[in-house]
Scaffold this motif. Structure first.
Motif, short mmCIF file in Angstrom:
data_model
loop_
_atom_site.label_atom_id
_atom_site.label_comp_id
_atom_site.label_asym_id
_atom_site.label_seq_id
_atom_site.Cartn_x
_atom_site.Cartn_y
_atom_site.Cartn_z
N PHE A 198 32.90 81.99 61.90
CA PHE A 198 32.72 81.94 63.36
C PHE A 198 33.58 83.02 64.00
O PHE A 198 34.38 83.67 63.33
N TYR A 199 33.38 83.25 65.28
CA TYR A 199 34.20 84.21 66.01
C TYR A 199 34.72 83.53 67.27
O TYR A 199 34.20 82.50 67.70
N THR A 213 36.78 65.44 53.04
CA THR A 213 37.97 65.24 53.85
C THR A 213 38.07 66.41 54.83
O THR A 213 38.15 67.57 54.40
N PRO A 214 38.05 66.15 56.13
CA PRO A 214 38.12 67.25 57.10
C PRO A 214 39.46 67.96 57.07
O PRO A 214 40.50 67.34 56.84
N LYS A 215 39.44 69.28 57.28
CA LYS A 215 40.64 70.10 57.30
C LYS A 215 40.73 70.81 58.64
O LYS A 215 39.72 71.16 59.25
N ILE A 216 41.95 71.05 59.10
CA ILE A 216 42.14 71.73 60.38
C ILE A 216 43.27 72.74 60.27
O ILE A 216 44.27 72.50 59.59
N LYS A 217 43.10 73.90 60.88
CA LYS A 217 44.15 74.90 60.98
C LYS A 217 44.74 74.81 62.38
O LYS A 217 44.03 74.83 63.38
N ALA A 272 43.05 78.42 71.22
CA ALA A 272 41.77 79.02 70.83
C ALA A 272 41.68 79.23 69.32
O ALA A 272 40.58 79.39 68.79
N LYS A 273 42.84 79.22 68.64
CA LYS A 273 42.84 79.46 67.20
C LYS A 273 42.89 78.17 66.38
O LYS A 273 42.92 78.23 65.15
#
Length: 490
Positions: free
Chosen positions: A35-36, A345-349, A355-356
């Motif tokens: 994605f952007y 298992t969901p991952k998140i940064k 916005a990031k």
């Protein structure tokens, strides 16, 4: 570059991470999203492009003996890992939004679902391909819009950053709306129109301008577009062009396409004067083409000044997207599943910049269309387990400013899922349309934007919202990470 030799088109750390996963026997199934975060060139949208080359890349992804020998020569890879690479082939699933589609920030343009080592290897090449071609297709759509919807030729090959950028950029420019390209190789590879006239050197190689024009017209009587600004546009170039057109007319020759091209000077002033001269000579249907460091802003300005230009040659600033030279697409881990597990298992940064912060989980996108007009109301990023009925009311909200809500009445809208399967278990299941078919599809897509979202300056952004379940999942993961961090700091 040979599409069959792109296996090593990757960053070294993709391979070092792969070896690490190999040694740890960690090859869990993962989901990565491409994605952007920000639209290029001040636009309110982008056009996704490059899927065809990405498909070719995945289909032909294998390590040759020469590739393995080179990696061995680096003295950082063990023989058991090199043996694994020698038998590598992609076995995962890939979903993507079709080429030529209108897309918006944070939406997964491509979703890779594959074993970790396979998904990691292809990151760099996918980003390289999708980022570049999406950038040029988006820029081309803006140029074509500024030109009134047609009449734009891409001819930036000599200023592109290398043969690949020039050739695949020409393909992307045609998908974005250009009528054709000067790049003959692109014409051959992608079956797209090739267009062009002649250079100043043609004029200068003859004793006088008239002889140069007359000789060119003799060779190419059906497409006689003459470059009139080598010496003096109004005193020499246009009068000599009119003289040649009159001779063709008197001889009973009627070119399919004829006219003049200007590449320098005050294009608004010169084209107005040239138009008057052509009309008074009886050549009201003669084309006036312009080139010379054009972009969408200069084209819009020239049209606003009333310049009677009907054909535009756009090179450097299109093929390089000079005002925005990078698209900024990223490839982020969204979920993982260990061997034997049935659920991801969901991952998140997480980032201090909101916005990031990534959107977790196995996701898809629904586009919401106004039923009466066919225009886009917004996009909804949601989990793949969610279902929606267009007969029911749909409430959407801004994920960053949640008090901004809108309820769309059931029956007044239509939904379309954007991500479609491209590879399933390593096999391509998608039939690629031709470039010109993709170009037509792109024009249909652009017509679904409201006028306010297409304007060149300060366009109205299209809403891209998260579904309620995805929004709650994201906040739940953020809370968990916050509590974990707090516990470690005590």
């Amino acid at each position: 570059m040979d599409i069959h030799e792109l296996t090593l088109l990757t960053d070294l750390y993709e391979l070092t991470m792969m070896q690490g996963y190999f040694k740890c026997q960690n090859n869990e199934t993962v989901i990565f999203d491409v994605f952007y975060r920000e639209n290029p060139s001040g636009s309110s949208y982008a056009i996704t492009c490059g899927l065809a080359q990405m498909i070719d890349y995945i289909k032909n992804l294998s390590f040759s003996y020469e590739d393995i020998d080179y990696l061995r020569s680096l003295h950082i890879f063990d023989e058991d890992f090199l043996e694994y690479l020698a038998g590598y082939h992609f076995t995962g699933d890939i979903y993507a939004i079709p080429e030529g589609s209108i897309v918006f920030p944070m939406e997964p343009l491509v979703k890779v679902k594959a074993p970790m080592m396979e998904a990691q290897l292809i990151e760099t090449a996918i980003l390289n391909i999708i980022n570049h071609q999406s950038l040029i297709a988006t820029k081309a759509s803006r140029v074509v819009y500024a030109a009134g919807g047609s009449g734009v030729m891409e001819f930036g090959l000599r200023r592109a950053q290398g043969p690949d950028a020039g050739t695949y950029g020409a393909r992307a420019a045609v998908i974005g709306g250009c009528d054709g390209t000067s790049n003959v190789l692109a014409g051959k590879m992608f079956d797209i129109p090739v267009l062009g006239t002649h250079a100043h050197s043609w004029i200068m190689s003859f004793e006088d301008e008239y002889t140069a024009f007359r000789t060119y017209a003799n060779f190419y009587p059906d497409t006689c577009l003459l470059l009139v600004d080598t010496y003096d546009t109004l005193r020499s170039g246009v009068p000599n062009a009119i003289r040649v057109f009159q001779e063709l007319h008197d001889a009973g020759q009627k070119p399919k396409t004829y006219g003049i091209r200007l590449d320098s000077g005050d294009l608004a002033y010169l084209t107005k004067k040239a138009r008057k001269m052509l009309d008074e000579a009886g050549f009201q249907d003669a084309i006036i083409s312009a080139s010379g460091d054009l972009d969408e802003n200069l084209i819009a300005s020239l049209r606003h000044q009333g310049a009677p230009i009907t054909s535009w040659g756009v090179g450097t600033k299109l093929i390089t997207s000079s005002d925005c030279p990078a698209f900024g697409g990223v490839y982020k881990l969204a979920a993982s599943k260990k061997n034997g597990e049935t659920e991801f298992t969901p991952k998140i940064k997480i980032s201090e910049n909101p916005a990031k912060i990534t959107n977790p989980g196995d996701k898809t996108i629904y586009r919401i269309y106004d039923k009466a007009t066919g225009k886009i109301r917004g996009d909804l990023i949601c989990l793949t387990t969610e279902t929606y009925d267009p007969a029911c009311d749909l409430t959407i909200f801004d994920p960053l400013a949640t008090w901004k809500k809108s309820t769309i009445t059931g029956g007044s809208y239509e939904l379309r899922e954007l991500l479609i399967p491209i590879f399933v278990k390593g096999q391509c299941v998608y039939e690629l349309p031709s470039v010109m078919e993709t170009r037509s599809y792109c024009q249909e897509e652009l017509n679904t934007l409201w006028d306010e979202s297409r304007r060149l300056l300060n366009p109205q952004n299209v809403y891209v919202d998260l579904s309620e379940p995805l929004y709650q999942l994201k906040n739940q993961l953020l809370d968990q990470k916050h509590k974990t961090t707090e516990g470690r700091n005590k």
